[in-house]
Design a protein around this motif. Structure first.
Motif: not given
Length: 277
Positions: A214-222
């Motif tokens: 599992w990981g923390l989800g982030l928006r791409r290209n940030e």
């Protein structure tokens, strides 16, 4: 002055007047708040404190650590399993901490932090069930939370099963309690909690469907925001706080009694299907 030259000058003026787009990290600091999407019904990851009704848990502590390191206020937003990626990509949350397992397919839509947890995905049945192994579920009904990695692994590992999906983990477990299904596909941690709350009467099938990162989800290209989130996870690991947070929610003094087998300064990776226990 030629028409083409005039158009070129106007285009240059327009570009000069256009406001520069700030990156997400700058936006978060400017507004003074971090919106973290979490489920709010998945103990001990995020759930209501029985005394205060405040949402607490392992993933809430990770979100708070990120917010503290950024010097901003933490705001929690409760989201459903199937809404995790849309809420993130459409900008309604800044970060997703909601049992978000890594898959290559999801990684085409969103980005991930370093590993925040490692989960065994297992199949739970009622004690005394005629289901003794995963292979026995062919043609049988099995429940799973809608849009979850548990559902995806179930479709891969036991494709002959009839899969019934539910809005959230409690509803999927209730289906097993009420004998509407023969088995439940869910993370080991969640299943242990449900079994303890129910007072027993259930058993895991041998083995596991998958070992999931599992990981923390982030928006791409940030990249700046991703670097900041990973910096927090690395700090927690290097100072020993990661172990303290893990033990607080999963350690020997809890009902789960789990041993941590991952580090928060390591990247997520593809799930391992059907690992030996």
């Amino acid at each position: 002055m030629t028409i083409l030259k005039s158009l070129a000058i106007l285009a240059g003026l327009s570009l000069a007047a256009a406001p520069a787009l700030a990156d997400q990290l700058s936006d978060i600091k400017a507004k003074g708040g971090l919106i973290c999407g979490t489920m709010g019904n998945y103990e001990p990851f995020s759930f209501p404190d029985p005394a205060t009704r405040e949402i607490i848990g392992y993933e809430v502590d990770l979100c708070r650590a990120v917010a503290d390191d950024l010097g901003v206020k933490l705001e929690l937003k409760l989201i459903a399993v199937e809404a995790r990626i849309p809420e993130l990509t459409e900008g309604r949350v800044d970060l997703v901490a909601a049992a978000l397992g890594y898959t290559a397919e999801r990684a085409q839509q969103i980005d991930y932090s370093n590993a925040s947890f490692v989960s065994l995905q297992r199949l739970l049945v009622k004690e005394g069930s005629d289901i003794k192994a995963m292979e026995d579920l062919s043609g049988k009904k099995v429940s799973a939370p809608k849009g979850s990695s548990s559902e995806r692994f179930l479709r891969e590992i036991v494709p002959q099963a009839t899969i019934l999906t539910f809005q959230d983990p409690p509803a999927a477990f209730l289906a097993l309690q009420q004998s509407k299904v023969k088995a439940l596909a869910l993370s080991e941690v969640a299943s242990v909690k449900f079994v303890n709350t129910a007072g027993g009467g259930f058993a895991f099938l041998p083995g596991a469907m998958a070992k999931e990162y599992w990981g923390l989800g982030l928006r791409r290209n940030e990249p700046a925001f991703k670097e900041a989130v990973n910096a927090t996870l690395t700090r927690l690991e290097e100072t020993g706080e990661a172990q303290k947070i893990f033990d607080k929610w999963f350690g020997p003094e809890t009902q789960f009694k789990l041993t941590r087998a991952f580090r928060m300064n390591e990247p997520v990776s593809d799930p391992v299907l059907k690992p030996a226990l």
